[in-house]
Scaffold this motif. Structure first.
Motif, PDB file in Angstrom:
ATOM      1  N   THR A 183       0.603  -1.266   0.051  1.00 12.39           N
ATOM      2  CA  THR A 183       0.203  -0.163   0.321  1.00 12.39           C
ATOM      3  C   THR A 183       0.809   1.011  -0.278  1.00 12.39           C
ATOM      4  OG1 THR A 183      -0.290  -0.133   2.444  1.00 12.39           O
ATOM      5  CG2 THR A 183      -1.685  -0.740   0.982  1.00 12.39           C
ATOM      6  N   ASN A 184       1.977   1.350   0.118  1.00  8.42           N
ATOM      7  CA  ASN A 184       3.094   2.321   0.103  1.00  8.42           C
ATOM      8  C   ASN A 184       3.678   2.501  -0.843  1.00  8.42           C
ATOM      9  OD1 ASN A 184       5.025   4.317   0.988  1.00  8.42           O
ATOM     10  ND2 ASN A 184       4.855   3.282   3.244  1.00  8.42           N
ATOM     11  N   LYS A 185       3.696   3.922  -1.683  1.00  6.76           N
ATOM     12  CA  LYS A 185       3.694   3.719  -3.424  1.00  6.76           C
ATOM     13  C   LYS A 185       5.623   4.495  -2.583  1.00  6.76           C
ATOM     14  CE  LYS A 185       2.559   5.524  -7.370  1.00  6.76           C
ATOM     15  NZ  LYS A 185       1.336   6.153  -7.749  1.00  6.76           N
ATOM     16  N   ASN A 186       5.635   4.551  -1.897  1.00  4.60           N
ATOM     17  CA  ASN A 186       7.248   4.821  -1.577  1.00  4.60           C
ATOM     18  C   ASN A 186       8.456   3.557  -1.175  1.00  4.60           C
ATOM     19  OD1 ASN A 186       7.212   7.722  -1.788  1.00  4.60           O
ATOM     20  ND2 ASN A 186       6.924   8.337   0.332  1.00  4.60           N
ATOM     21  N   ALA A 187       7.745   2.673  -1.047  1.00  2.29           N
ATOM     22  CA  ALA A 187       8.059   1.505  -0.542  1.00  2.29           C
ATOM     23  C   ALA A 187       8.292   0.681  -1.415  1.00  2.29           C
ATOM     24  CB  ALA A 187       7.138   0.907   0.591  1.00  2.29           C
ATOM     25  N   GLN A 188       7.456   0.632  -2.588  1.00  5.34           N
ATOM     26  CA  GLN A 188       7.358   0.210  -3.567  1.00  5.34           C
ATOM     27  C   GLN A 188       8.292   0.450  -4.919  1.00  5.34           C
ATOM     28  OE1 GLN A 188       2.880   0.769  -5.296  1.00  5.34           O
ATOM     29  NE2 GLN A 188       2.569  -0.680  -3.614  1.00  5.34           N
ATOM     30  N   GLN A 189       8.611   1.611  -4.424  1.00  4.81           N
ATOM     31  CA  GLN A 189       9.233   2.244  -5.446  1.00  4.81           C
ATOM     32  C   GLN A 189      10.638   1.679  -4.876  1.00  4.81           C
ATOM     33  OE1 GLN A 189       8.797   6.587  -5.351  1.00  4.81           O
ATOM     34  NE2 GLN A 189       7.245   6.513  -7.199  1.00  4.81           N
ATOM     35  N   GLY A 190      11.037   1.749  -3.631  1.00  9.11           N
ATOM     36  CA  GLY A 190      12.595   1.686  -3.152  1.00  9.11           C
ATOM     37  C   GLY A 190      13.054  -0.329  -3.683  1.00  9.11           C
ATOM     38  N   ILE A 191      11.230  -0.819  -3.522  1.00 12.93           N
ATOM     39  CA  ILE A 191      11.186  -2.139  -3.618  1.00 12.93           C
ATOM     40  C   ILE A 191      12.257  -2.918  -5.491  1.00 12.93           C
ATOM     41  CG2 ILE A 191      10.944  -3.869  -3.749  1.00 12.93           C
ATOM     42  CD1 ILE A 191       9.184  -3.940  -1.246  1.00 12.93           C
ATOM     43  N   MET A 192      11.844  -1.401  -5.932  1.00 15.60           N
ATOM     44  CA  MET A 192      11.918  -1.869  -7.367  1.00 15.60           C
ATOM     45  C   MET A 192      13.182  -1.723  -7.675  1.00 15.60           C
ATOM     46  SD  MET A 192       9.710  -3.313  -9.141  1.00 15.60           S
ATOM     47  CE  MET A 192       7.892  -4.047  -8.458  1.00 15.60           C
ATOM     48  N   LYS A 193      13.768  -0.057  -6.939  1.00 12.71           N
ATOM     49  CA  LYS A 193      15.624   0.144  -7.056  1.00 12.71           C
ATOM     50  C   LYS A 193      15.837  -0.961  -6.672  1.00 12.71           C
ATOM     51  CE  LYS A 193      14.319   5.225  -7.283  1.00 12.71           C
ATOM     52  NZ  LYS A 193      14.044   6.433  -6.243  1.00 12.71           N
ATOM     53  N   ALA A 194      15.427  -1.205  -5.694  1.00 12.70           N
ATOM     54  CA  ALA A 194      17.071  -1.998  -5.067  1.00 12.70           C
ATOM     55  C   ALA A 194      16.626  -3.674  -6.395  1.00 12.70           C
ATOM     56  CB  ALA A 194      16.074  -2.721  -3.837  1.00 12.70           C
ATOM     57  N   ALA A 195      15.542  -3.700  -6.818  1.00  7.32           N
ATOM     58  CA  ALA A 195      15.361  -4.837  -7.806  1.00  7.32           C
ATOM     59  C   ALA A 195      16.395  -4.426  -8.676  1.00  7.32           C
ATOM     60  CB  ALA A 195      13.810  -5.075  -7.964  1.00  7.32           C
ATOM     61  N   SER A 196      15.954  -3.310  -9.194  1.00  8.87           N
ATOM     62  CA  SER A 196      16.775  -2.912 -11.196  1.00  8.87           C
ATOM     63  C   SER A 196      18.392  -3.058 -10.238  1.00  8.87           C
ATOM     64  CB  SER A 196      16.346  -2.081 -10.938  1.00  8.87           C
ATOM     65  OG  SER A 196      16.508  -0.648 -10.205  1.00  8.87           O
ATOM     66  N   LYS A 197      19.001  -2.808  -9.094  1.00  4.06           N
ATOM     67  CA  LYS A 197      19.859  -2.656  -9.078  1.00  4.06           C
ATOM     68  C   LYS A 197      20.638  -3.998  -8.633  1.00  4.06           C
ATOM     69  CE  LYS A 197      21.842   1.383  -7.972  1.00  4.06           C
ATOM     70  NZ  LYS A 197      23.169   2.433  -8.706  1.00  4.06           N
ATOM     71  N   GLY A 198      20.177  -5.236  -7.969  1.00  2.00           N
ATOM     72  CA  GLY A 198      20.247  -6.456  -8.136  1.00  2.00           C
ATOM     73  C   GLY A 198      20.612  -7.116  -8.895  1.00  2.00           C
ATOM     74  N   SER A 199      19.408  -6.747 -10.124  1.00  2.00           N
ATOM     75  CA  SER A 199      19.695  -7.404 -11.343  1.00  2.00           C
ATOM     76  C   SER A 199      20.917  -7.126 -12.350  1.00  2.00           C
ATOM     77  CB  SER A 199      17.944  -6.623 -12.346  1.00  2.00           C
ATOM     78  OG  SER A 199      18.019  -6.244 -12.364  1.00  2.00           O
ATOM     79  N   GLU A 200      21.200  -5.262 -11.927  1.00  2.00           N
ATOM     80  CA  GLU A 200      22.167  -5.506 -12.414  1.00  2.00           C
ATOM     81  C   GLU A 200      23.554  -5.581 -12.216  1.00  2.00           C
ATOM     82  OE1 GLU A 200      22.490  -0.629 -12.226  1.00  2.00           O
ATOM     83  OE2 GLU A 200      20.696  -0.164 -12.863  1.00  2.00           O
ATOM     84  N   PHE A 201      23.903  -5.990 -10.754  1.00  2.00           N
ATOM     85  CA  PHE A 201      24.856  -7.039 -10.204  1.00  2.00           C
ATOM     86  C   PHE A 201      25.296  -7.954 -11.032  1.00  2.00           C
ATOM     87  CE2 PHE A 201      24.493  -3.635  -7.046  1.00  2.00           C
ATOM     88  CZ  PHE A 201      25.715  -2.509  -7.258  1.00  2.00           C
ATOM     89  N   PHE A 202      23.702  -8.736 -10.996  1.00  2.00           N
ATOM     90  CA  PHE A 202      24.473  -9.786 -11.491  1.00  2.00           C
ATOM     91  C   PHE A 202      24.440 -10.115 -13.005  1.00  2.00           C
ATOM     92  CE2 PHE A 202      21.295 -14.035 -13.170  1.00  2.00           C
ATOM     93  CZ  PHE A 202      22.132 -14.618 -12.451  1.00  2.00           C
ATOM     94  N   GLN A 203      23.862  -9.097 -13.704  1.00  2.00           N
ATOM     95  CA  GLN A 203      24.459  -9.618 -14.704  1.00  2.00           C
ATOM     96  C   GLN A 203      25.647  -8.706 -15.461  1.00  2.00           C
ATOM     97  OE1 GLN A 203      21.457  -6.802 -17.019  1.00  2.00           O
ATOM     98  NE2 GLN A 203      20.007  -7.654 -17.035  1.00  2.00           N
ATOM     99  N   ALA A 204      26.322  -7.848 -14.084  1.00  2.00           N
ATOM    100  CA  ALA A 204      27.436  -7.427 -14.335  1.00  2.00           C
ATOM    101  C   ALA A 204      28.514  -9.146 -14.593  1.00  2.00           C
ATOM    102  CB  ALA A 204      28.277  -6.263 -13.733  1.00  2.00           C
ATOM    103  N   GLY A 205      27.948 -10.000 -13.081  1.00  2.22           N
ATOM    104  CA  GLY A 205      28.855 -10.403 -12.362  1.00  2.22           C
ATOM    105  C   GLY A 205      29.069 -11.657 -13.750  1.00  2.22           C
ATOM    106  N   MET A 206      27.788 -11.638 -14.229  1.00  3.27           N
ATOM    107  CA  MET A 206      27.546 -12.917 -15.239  1.00  3.27           C
ATOM    108  C   MET A 206      28.972 -12.855 -16.315  1.00  3.27           C
ATOM    109  SD  MET A 206      25.513 -15.219 -14.107  1.00  3.27           S
ATOM    110  CE  MET A 206      25.372 -15.918 -15.856  1.00  3.27           C
ATOM    111  N   GLU A 207      28.477 -11.021 -16.843  1.00  2.00           N
ATOM    112  CA  GLU A 207      29.605 -10.871 -17.695  1.00  2.00           C
ATOM    113  C   GLU A 207      31.221 -11.587 -17.482  1.00  2.00           C
ATOM    114  OE1 GLU A 207      28.590  -9.958 -20.827  1.00  2.00           O
ATOM    115  OE2 GLU A 207      27.050 -10.217 -20.551  1.00  2.00           O
ATOM    116  N   GLU A 208      31.391 -10.974 -16.171  1.00  2.00           N
ATOM    117  CA  GLU A 208      32.335 -11.368 -15.319  1.00  2.00           C
ATOM    118  C   GLU A 208      33.200 -12.429 -15.754  1.00  2.00           C
ATOM    119  OE1 GLU A 208      36.095 -10.488 -14.665  1.00  2.00           O
ATOM    120  OE2 GLU A 208      35.081  -8.741 -14.601  1.00  2.00           O
ATOM    121  N   LEU A 209      31.979 -13.150 -15.221  1.00  2.00           N
ATOM    122  CA  LEU A 209      32.183 -14.875 -15.167  1.00  2.00           C
ATOM    123  C   LEU A 209      32.359 -15.446 -17.320  1.00  2.00           C
ATOM    124  CD1 LEU A 209      29.763 -16.181 -12.781  1.00  2.00           C
ATOM    125  CD2 LEU A 209      31.953 -16.297 -12.495  1.00  2.00           C
ATOM    126  N   LYS A 210      31.878 -14.955 -18.352  1.00  2.00           N
ATOM    127  CA  LYS A 210      31.784 -15.362 -19.209  1.00  2.00           C
ATOM    128  C   LYS A 210      33.164 -14.907 -19.896  1.00  2.00           C
ATOM    129  CE  LYS A 210      27.453 -14.480 -21.206  1.00  2.00           C
ATOM    130  NZ  LYS A 210      26.463 -14.116 -21.325  1.00  2.00           N
TER     131      LYS A 210
END
Length: 125
Positions: free
Chosen positions: A83-110
């Motif tokens: 129900t809290n819009k700010n909390a939802q935005q914060g979760i989405m930002k954290a998820a996008s950062k996490g996916s960026e780190f994951f993709q960067a890690g995969m590139e490094e592994l490749k």
């Protein structure tokens, strides 16, 4: 074979033959009927004896149960996040950062895989 203290003949349980016999032949009900010490005990000692032979474990229920409190806290947190819009935005930002780190890690592994493969090929020639 186990010694059976109860009369298993169904005819002996009829009303006409109930003299000097326990009319309840179920071995799980009134187990102390044939015990001569029971008539000498007072009700308090009888209850104490029953509690010793058949301990009762209390069942946690209601609002005192730890599982209820955990569920209430989890439910409150989920409700807040949904129900809290700010909390939802914060979760989405954290998820996008996490996916960026994951993709960067995969590139490094490749890159490491390709480097190791090139090294192996160079060693074979």
């Amino acid at each position: 074979m186990q010694n059976n203290n109860y009369d298993t003949n169904i005819e002996n349980t009829r009303v006409s033959n109930v003299q000097n016999m326990n009319s309840n032949q179920n071995p799980y009900i009134n187990q102390t009927v044939n015990n001569p010490l029971d008539s000498q005990m007072n009700p308090i000692s009888q209850m104490a004896q029953m509690n010793q032979t058949n301990p009762v474990t209390p069942i946690k229920s209601g609002f005192n149960n730890g599982d209820f409190i955990k569920g209430a806290l989890i439910g409150a947190a989920v409700t807040y996040l949904l129900t809290n819009k700010n909390a939802q935005q914060g979760i989405m930002k954290a998820a996008s950062k996490g996916s960026e780190f994951f993709q960067a890690g995969m590139e490094e592994l490749k890159e490491r895989y390709e480097d190791a493969r090139a090294q192996m090929e160079a060693n074979q020639q």
